[in-house]
Write a protein that holds these residues in place. Structure first.
Motif, PDB file in Angstrom:
ATOM      1  N   ILE A  19       0.844  -1.197   0.000  1.00  0.00           N
ATOM      2  CA  ILE A  19       0.000   0.000   0.000  1.00  0.00           C
ATOM      3  C   ILE A  19       0.878   1.246   0.000  1.00  0.00           C
ATOM      4  O   ILE A  19       2.050   1.199   0.371  1.00  0.00           O
ATOM      5  CB  ILE A  19      -0.951   0.041   1.224  1.00  0.00           C
ATOM      6  N   ASP A  20       0.301   2.352  -0.435  1.00  0.00           N
ATOM      7  CA  ASP A  20       1.038   3.619  -0.463  1.00  0.00           C
ATOM      8  C   ASP A  20       1.014   4.330   0.883  1.00  0.00           C
ATOM      9  O   ASP A  20       1.902   5.140   1.175  1.00  0.00           O
ATOM     10  CB  ASP A  20       0.457   4.542  -1.539  1.00  0.00           C
ATOM     11  N   GLY A  21      -0.023   4.064   1.686  1.00  0.00           N
ATOM     12  CA  GLY A  21      -0.130   4.735   2.967  1.00  0.00           C
ATOM     13  C   GLY A  21      -1.132   4.051   3.871  1.00  0.00           C
ATOM     14  O   GLY A  21      -2.027   3.338   3.402  1.00  0.00           O
ATOM     15  N   LEU A  22      -0.966   4.271   5.162  1.00  0.00           N
ATOM     16  CA  LEU A  22      -1.894   3.760   6.173  1.00  0.00           C
ATOM     17  C   LEU A  22      -2.644   4.943   6.766  1.00  0.00           C
ATOM     18  O   LEU A  22      -2.037   5.844   7.354  1.00  0.00           O
ATOM     19  CB  LEU A  22      -1.143   3.013   7.276  1.00  0.00           C
ATOM     20  N   ILE A  23      -3.963   4.951   6.599  1.00  0.00           N
ATOM     21  CA  ILE A  23      -4.800   6.000   7.181  1.00  0.00           C
ATOM     22  C   ILE A  23      -5.157   5.610   8.611  1.00  0.00           C
ATOM     23  O   ILE A  23      -5.591   4.489   8.866  1.00  0.00           O
ATOM     24  CB  ILE A  23      -6.077   6.198   6.352  1.00  0.00           C
ATOM     25  N   ILE A  24      -4.962   6.531   9.546  1.00  0.00           N
ATOM     26  CA  ILE A  24      -5.332   6.296  10.942  1.00  0.00           C
ATOM     27  C   ILE A  24      -6.354   7.363  11.321  1.00  0.00           C
ATOM     28  O   ILE A  24      -6.052   8.561  11.351  1.00  0.00           O
ATOM     29  CB  ILE A  24      -4.114   6.352  11.877  1.00  0.00           C
ATOM     30  N   TYR A  25      -7.568   6.909  11.605  1.00  0.00           N
ATOM     31  CA  TYR A  25      -8.678   7.830  11.821  1.00  0.00           C
ATOM     32  C   TYR A  25      -8.631   8.491  13.197  1.00  0.00           C
ATOM     33  O   TYR A  25      -8.159   7.922  14.181  1.00  0.00           O
ATOM     34  CB  TYR A  25     -10.015   7.098  11.664  1.00  0.00           C
ATOM     35  N   ASP A  26      -9.141   9.698  13.233  1.00  0.00           N
ATOM     36  CA  ASP A  26      -9.345  10.456  14.464  1.00  0.00           C
ATOM     37  C   ASP A  26     -10.856  10.437  14.712  1.00  0.00           C
ATOM     38  O   ASP A  26     -11.608  11.088  13.985  1.00  0.00           O
ATOM     39  CB  ASP A  26      -8.838  11.892  14.256  1.00  0.00           C
ATOM     40  N   VAL A  27     -11.294   9.669  15.679  1.00  0.00           N
ATOM     41  CA  VAL A  27     -12.727   9.413  15.857  1.00  0.00           C
ATOM     42  C   VAL A  27     -13.364  10.494  16.722  1.00  0.00           C
ATOM     43  O   VAL A  27     -12.809  10.910  17.743  1.00  0.00           O
ATOM     44  CB  VAL A  27     -12.956   8.025  16.493  1.00  0.00           C
ATOM     45  N   GLN A  28     -14.531  10.948  16.307  1.00  0.00           N
ATOM     46  CA  GLN A  28     -15.301  11.891  17.109  1.00  0.00           C
ATOM     47  C   GLN A  28     -16.718  11.356  17.303  1.00  0.00           C
ATOM     48  O   GLN A  28     -17.221  10.588  16.485  1.00  0.00           O
ATOM     49  CB  GLN A  28     -15.338  13.275  16.461  1.00  0.00           C
ATOM     50  N   ASP A  29     -17.337  11.748  18.396  1.00  0.00           N
ATOM     51  CA  ASP A  29     -18.713  11.349  18.657  1.00  0.00           C
ATOM     52  C   ASP A  29     -19.629  12.126  17.720  1.00  0.00           C
ATOM     53  O   ASP A  29     -19.609  13.354  17.693  1.00  0.00           O
ATOM     54  CB  ASP A  29     -19.080  11.655  20.119  1.00  0.00           C
ATOM     55  N   GLU A  30     -20.411  11.399  16.904  1.00  0.00           N
ATOM     56  CA  GLU A  30     -21.258  12.052  15.906  1.00  0.00           C
ATOM     57  C   GLU A  30     -22.730  12.015  16.298  1.00  0.00           C
ATOM     58  O   GLU A  30     -23.615  12.003  15.439  1.00  0.00           O
ATOM     59  CB  GLU A  30     -21.053  11.370  14.549  1.00  0.00           C
ATOM     60  N   ALA A  31     -22.995  12.014  17.596  1.00  0.00           N
ATOM     61  CA  ALA A  31     -24.376  11.884  18.065  1.00  0.00           C
ATOM     62  C   ALA A  31     -25.266  13.025  17.580  1.00  0.00           C
ATOM     63  O   ALA A  31     -26.467  12.840  17.361  1.00  0.00           O
ATOM     64  CB  ALA A  31     -24.396  11.818  19.587  1.00  0.00           C
ATOM     65  N   GLU A  32     -24.673  14.226  17.388  1.00  0.00           N
ATOM     66  CA  GLU A  32     -25.482  15.375  16.956  1.00  0.00           C
ATOM     67  C   GLU A  32     -25.930  15.257  15.501  1.00  0.00           C
ATOM     68  O   GLU A  32     -26.848  15.947  15.070  1.00  0.00           O
ATOM     69  CB  GLU A  32     -24.682  16.685  17.119  1.00  0.00           C
ATOM     70  N   ARG A  33     -25.251  14.380  14.735  1.00  0.00           N
ATOM     71  CA  ARG A  33     -25.524  14.299  13.304  1.00  0.00           C
ATOM     72  C   ARG A  33     -26.858  13.641  12.996  1.00  0.00           C
ATOM     73  O   ARG A  33     -27.472  13.893  11.959  1.00  0.00           O
ATOM     74  CB  ARG A  33     -24.382  13.528  12.618  1.00  0.00           C
TER      75      ARG A  33
END
Length: 311
Positions: A46-60
Motif C-alpha cells: 500500500i502507499d499509505g496507512l490512514i489512521i482515523y481520528d474518531v469523534q462522537d457524531e451523536a449530533e448528526r
C-alpha cells in the motif's frame, strides 16, 4: 513515494484505513491488538496507512447508534508508540473541531523535518460545537508547516442533495488540500455525478484535478450494515436488498464494492481524473478485517491492469 504520487496527481494511489483501539484497553491488550495489525499489514503493498481520528457524531442524527461510542487512542500517539514497525507513510486524520488553536499548532510543528500526511475533517453537523474551523486549520498548516501534505474529505452523497460538492472540493484545493478521501462508497450514481461536475468545473476554470480516493469497505452482517447506514453511508435500496437477501452477505458486499470502484476507476481513466482507493473494515470482526485485507490485493491488481491497458 506517497508524497510524489500526491504531488504529481497520479492515478492508482491505494491506502488502508484503521481506527485506533479504545483507550480503555490495557497496555498488554493494546500491544496484542497492534501486533496482530502489524502482521496483517507488513506485507501489504500500500502507499499509505490512514489512521482515523474518531469523534462522537451523536449530533448528526437522531437514530440510536448501533455500537456505543468509546474514546480511542490519539492517532498520532498510536502511530508512534505501537506502529513504528510498519514502514509505510501514515496519514493522520485530524477532526480539527476537537482541538484548540494551540493544540493543533503544537501538533503541526512537531516532527516538522519529516514527511507527514494528514486529512483535516470538519464538524459532523452544524449542531456540533467546535473549537477550530477548517479554514483556520488550513491557514495554520500553511503558516506553521508548509511541508505537511494535507487532504480533505469528499462526500459524493452530499452532492445528490446540494449539487455543490465539486465547488467545496475546488475551494479546499485553493486552501491547500492536495488529495481527498471519501467515506465508504456504495452509491456509484452519486459518485459519478460528483466526478462529472468536478471534471467539467476544473476544465472550464483551468484547475488541475487532485487525487480522489474512493473508500470501499466490506459488509459482513446486518449489524455492520446498520452501522454503515448510521454513519451516513449512502446504500441504494436495491443494493441493500442484494446484501440482506444474499446467501453470503460478506462475499456479496465484496463483489459489489469492487464493481462500484472499478466503474469509478474506468470513469476517471476516461477523463483523466486521478482516482485512487482506500480500503477499510468498519467492523472489528476477524472475518471482515481479513476480507478487507484481501480486498486491498484484489483492488490493487485490478488498478494495475487497468493502468497497463490505458498505456
Amino acid at each position: 513515494m506517497l508524497k510524489e504520487k500526491i504531488v504529481n496527481k497520479e492515478t492508482g494511489i491505494i491506502t488502508y484505513g484503521i481506527t485506533p483501539p479504545k483507550q480503555s484497553n490495557t497496555p498488554e491488550k493494546l500491544a496484542e491488538i497492534s501486533q496482530k495489525l502489524i502482521e496483517r499489514l507488513k506485507d501489504l503493498d500500500i502507499d499509505g496507512l490512514i489512521i482515523y481520528d474518531v469523534q462522537d457524531e451523536a449530533e448528526r442524527t437522531t437514530q440510536e447508534r448501533p455500537f456505543p461510542y468509546l474514546q480511542t487512542i490519539d492517532p498520532t500517539a498510536y502511530s508512534k508508540e505501537y506502529l513504528s514497525e510498519l514502514e509505510v507513510p501514515k496519514i493522520i486524520y485530524r477532526c480539527v473541531g476537537k482541538y484548540t488553536e494551540t493544540q493543533l499548532s503544537e501538533w503541526l510543528t512537531s516532527d516538522a523535518e519529516q514527511d507527514r500526511f494528514s486529512v483535516f475533517v470538519g464538524a459532523s453537523s452544524s449542531k456540533q460545537e467546535v473549537r477550530l474551523g477548517l479554514p483556520e486549520a488550513y491557514s495554520l498548516s500553511k503558516r506553521l508547516n508548509n511541508e505537511l501534505v494535507f487532504g480533505g474529505v469528499v462526500i459524493p452523497e452530499r452532492h445528490l442533495k446540494n449539487n455543490d460538492e465539486h465547488l467545496r472540493i475546488a475551494n479546499k484545493v485553493r486552501n491547500g488540500c492536495r488529495f481527498f478521501v471519501s467515506q465508504a462508497t456504495y452509491n456509484v450514481e452519486a459518485s459519478k455525478n460528483f466526478l462529472s461536475d468536478y471534471y467539467y468545473y476544473c476544465q472550464n476554470n483551468e484547475i488541475e484535478m487532485v487525487p480522489i480516493l474512493f473508500n470501499i469497505a466490506p459488509c459482513g452482517s446486518q449489524k455492520t450494515l446498520e452501522f454503515m447506514k448510521w454513519l451516513g453511508i449512502s446504500i441504494p435500496r436495491w443494493l441493500e436488498n442484494e446484501l440482506i437477501y444474499s446467501n453470503d452477505i460478506l462475499d456479496k458486499s465484496i463483489r459489489l464494492s469492487q464493481e462500484v470502484f472499478e466503474e469509478l476507476m474506468d470513469f476517471g481513466l476516461e477523463k483523466g481524473i486521478p482516482i485512487g482507493c482506500s480500503i477499510e473494515s468498519v467492523s472489528t470482526r476477524k472475518v471482515e478485517i481479513e476480507a478487507s485485507i484481501q480486498l486491498v490485493r484484489d483492488v490493487k491488481y485490478s488498478m494495475e491492469q487497468k493502468l497497463i491497458q490505458k498505456r
